[in-house]
Scaffold this active site. Structure first.
Site, PDB file in Angstrom:
ATOM      1  N   SER A 537      34.927 -20.347  -4.489  1.00 59.86           N
ATOM      2  CA  SER A 537      35.926 -19.325  -4.226  1.00 59.86           C
ATOM      3  C   SER A 537      36.280 -19.336  -2.736  1.00 59.86           C
ATOM      4  O   SER A 537      36.758 -20.339  -2.225  1.00 59.86           O
ATOM      5  CB  SER A 537      35.425 -17.965  -4.703  1.00 59.86           C
ATOM      6  N   ASP A 622      41.708 -18.504 -14.344  1.00 60.08           N
ATOM      7  CA  ASP A 622      41.146 -17.836 -13.170  1.00 60.08           C
ATOM      8  C   ASP A 622      42.149 -16.831 -12.599  1.00 60.08           C
ATOM      9  O   ASP A 622      43.295 -17.176 -12.314  1.00 60.08           O
ATOM     10  CB  ASP A 622      40.802 -18.889 -12.111  1.00 60.08           C
ATOM     11  N   HIS A 657      37.462 -17.252 -13.348  1.00 57.19           N
ATOM     12  CA  HIS A 657      36.799 -17.407 -12.062  1.00 57.19           C
ATOM     13  C   HIS A 657      35.284 -17.541 -12.185  1.00 57.19           C
ATOM     14  O   HIS A 657      34.655 -18.260 -11.433  1.00 57.19           O
ATOM     15  CB  HIS A 657      37.139 -16.199 -11.181  1.00 57.19           C
TER      16      HIS A 657
END
Length: 685
Positions: A537, A622, A657
């Site tokens: 991330s 995501d 995610h």
């Protein structure tokens, strides 16, 4: 073996102009997840990944079974008591999802199964239950379900006495709900369907259509999000508004669900605070008056305006005050000093104050689940890089402690004594000292030939503490060293450590990581031929930056769901969560921030040069980092790379995610990453 040819993405130049600066994005067309050509390219990337890694497939299975074999399949959480019931989360052998149950008054009572995730997940590729909330009289449970992996939950209500579900169904929520004292009114947050920002709080009455739910608060500032919760005292329902730099709260007595929420104290730009309630007062953890590391304030519940806050615990330059937990006779402060967690026990009457003793320099300790207000027992959790997680009940009066549960490492081969952990300090180029927490098998010798996996996150003030991982043992037992770098942008060394790694100082995050790597090499612990980097991330942004800034420093890089197209994303306020990020990265609509972001944005800074071996992962759904960022990045890297190293893109077509759902499915993703690293080291066995 002749390697298959990688997919070549078509180029459709898109002119992007801001502040008189023109960027050409050849892969902008990939932004449409519904486009057949986009999906065909993603499938081609996955096919290429499978072909190139086919020789590791059996090894991935070995790793998966090995990691799964260390996990206790029929595991059970330590029960906690709340409002007359003991609550338990447990797993059954061979099952992927948790079972949520409870027992009335004592643990010998009959088990009541509230939710069986395994039954509820049938027919769904992804499944997650979020935010189970029990009403005050214990008869109803509100809960959220996400079956897409975009953190958009459908809120439902179950009758725990009959087992039946109410027809009430509320879509696009954050998953949680809060019950008023009347056992029929609940408050919940809804998300903007485009940006996925939690921006509205609604009131729902049991049995009424959700279309008639009353909007009680709308957070109109697009840089803020909102949420709702109940104080531990159960006296107030609280609506919180938050941005990176500013907090605001509204309060309503839980016994007055039709009342009007009152602003706790009007928002002040740069004032961050949180509130806890005890007796007739609120205790406010705040950075008021320049308290960078926060201090504790106090205000009577009848008058909570900013100017009436009184100092309760002063600010300390070297101690970050992270949280307060309130009990009838005691309060517990969570502090951080020199990077280390500290738990301070204080009697309200001032007769006793002491710290829980911790000895290691690589441990993690934090307050666990403590919903019971009238108790002398503090539940906390302790682990270190070589010590499995322990859940401990500590009697604050007698100072006796009982280990309620120590994480079991199955398989019979793990012994804490077989591993070493330590903390070292690496010099940064500007003179700062960067702490690294390191763990390795005692038989691993630190030499230039030793493989090291260096991991970091480094954003949002999020601190990754040194923690125990059964999964990581698969690397350590094969001669890898794991190094957790506590770089700026995190809050390991207090709030100033975070401030020095954000906005116009963001590059400190990247150079800190690189300087840690160079230090490990200079100390003879490894070499560039055996050094690896991993981050996800915002930590994936870190990976993209170091690949551009120091491409020859690493043999391999794993970038998980990486945030790499910083400038384009931050200029697009329709993308989920973008506007709320301005306080972290800056607003590129202002030229100063635009220029600075452009100078480090990984996608904008790819040039023709040699890059390390790379594995990039993403999920089609995501909502945090859109799939097209890593996909475009890989396409550009493929176009410009001058080396013959691996560049692999693995796209989970059914996840978001957080990756795959299910207790063990996620291990398959870890097995892929570990197989990639171990293959580069010639350690597939």
């Amino acid at each position: 073996m002749i390697r298959p040819q990688p997919p070549v993405a078509k180029k459709e130049p898109e002119k992007l102009e801001k502040h008189g600066d023109v960027r050409i994005d050849d892969y902008y067309w990939m932004n449409d997840r519904e486009d057949g050509e986009v999906l065909a390219h993603l499938e081609a990337e996955n096919t290429y990944y499978r072909e190139v890694t086919a020789h590791t497939k059996q090894f991935q299975t070995i790793l998966f079974e090995e990691m799964k074999g260390r996990i206790k399949e029929d595991d059970t959480s330590v029960p906690y008591k709340n409002n007359g019931y003991w609550y338990i989360t447990r797993y059954e052998t061979g099952q992927q999802y948790p079972i949520y149950s409870r027992k009335k008054e004592n643990l010998g009572a009959e088990e009541e199964i509230m939710f069986n995730g395994n039954e509820m997940a049938k027919g769904h590729e992804f499944f997650n239950i979020g935010g189970i909330a029990i009403c005050p009289d214990n008869t109803l449970a509100a809960f959220g379900v996400d079956t897409v992996s975009r953190r958009q939950y459908t809120l439902r209500i179950k009758n725990l006495l009959t087992g039946g579900f109410y027809p009430d169904k509320i879509d696009n929520t954050s998953g949680g709900a809060v019950w008023a004292d009347d056992n029929k009114t609940m408050f919940y947050s809804k998300k903007d369907p485009v940006t996925l920002r939690s921006d509205k709080i609604y009131k729902h009455v049991l049995g009424t259509p959700s279309e008639t739910d009353e909007l009680v608060f709308h957070e109109e500032d697009e840089t803020f999000g909102t949420y709702v919760y109940k104080t531990k005292s159960k006296k107030f329902i609280v609506i919180g508004s938050y941005s990176t730099l500013t907090s605001e709260f509204r309060i309503l007595r839980a016994n007055d669900p039709n009342g009007v929420f009152k602003v706790f104290s009007p928002r002040t730009r740069g004032l961050e605070y949180s509130i806890a309630h005890y007796a007739e007062d609120f205790y406010i953890l705040a950075n008021k008056d320049g308290a960078t590391n926060f201090k504790l304030m106090k205000a009577n519940e009848a008058d909570t305006a900013f100017e009436n806050w009184k100092e309760f615990i002063p600010h300390r330059e070297n101690v970050l005050l992270e949280d307060i937990d309130i009990f009838k006779e005691y309060y517990v402060l969570s502090e951080r000093e020199n990077g280390l967690n500290k738990l301070k026990i204080v009697r309200w009457d001032g007769k006793e104050t002491y710290y829980l003793p911790f000895d290691s320099e690589t441990y993690t300790a934090y307050v666990g689940t403590n919903p019971d207000f009238d108790t002398e027992t503090l539940r906390y959790v302790y682990n270190s890089m070589i010590t499995p997680r322990s859940t401990i009940d500590f009697n604050m009066r007698t100072r006796d402690k009982e280990v309620k549960k120590e994480q079991e490492v199955m398989g019979g081969t793990f012994a804490k004594e077989d591993y070493q952990e330590k903390r070292i300090w690496a010099p940064a180029r500007d003179g700062a000292k960067i702490p690294l927490s390191i763990v390795y098998h005692k038989n691993t010798q630190l030499t230039a030939d030793t493989p090291i996996l260096q991991y970091a996150y480094g954003s949002y003030g999020s601190t990754v503490d040194p923690y125990f991982s059964t999964v990581r043992l698969s690397l350590l037992d094969r001669g890898f060293v794991f190094a957790l770098a506590h770089i700026r942008g995190g809050q390991y060394l207090g709030r100033p450590w975070y401030e020095a790694g954000k906005l116009l100082q963001k590059k400190n995050t990247f150079t800190d990581f690189i300087d840690c790597s160079k230090f490990l090499i200079s100390e003879g612990c490894t070499s560039s031929e055996h050094l690896y980097a991993m981050g996800g991330s915002a930590g994936g942004l870190l990976m993209g930056a170091i690949v551009n800034m120091a491409p020859g420093l690493y043999n391999g890089v794993v970038a998980q769901v990486p945030f790499v197209d910083v400038l384009t994303t931050m200029l697009d306020d329709s993308i989920p969560l973008t506007t709320g990020e301005y306080d972290e990265w800056g607003n590129p609509n202002e030229k100063e921030y635009y220029d600075y972001m452009k100078s480090y944005s990984p996608y904008d800074n790819v040039v023709a040069e040699a890059h390390p071996n790379m594995l990039v992962t993403t999920g089609l759904h995501d909502s945090q980092v859109q799939y097209f960022e890593p996909v475009k990045w890989v396409a550009k890297l493929r176009e410009l790379k001058t080396d013959g190293n691996l560049l692999l893109l693995d796209i989970n077509m059914g996840a978001g995610h957080g990756g795959a759902s299910g207790r063990f499915e996620s291990l398959k993703e870890v097995a892929k990453e570990y197989a990639f690293l171990l293959d580069l080291e010639g350690k597939i066995r």
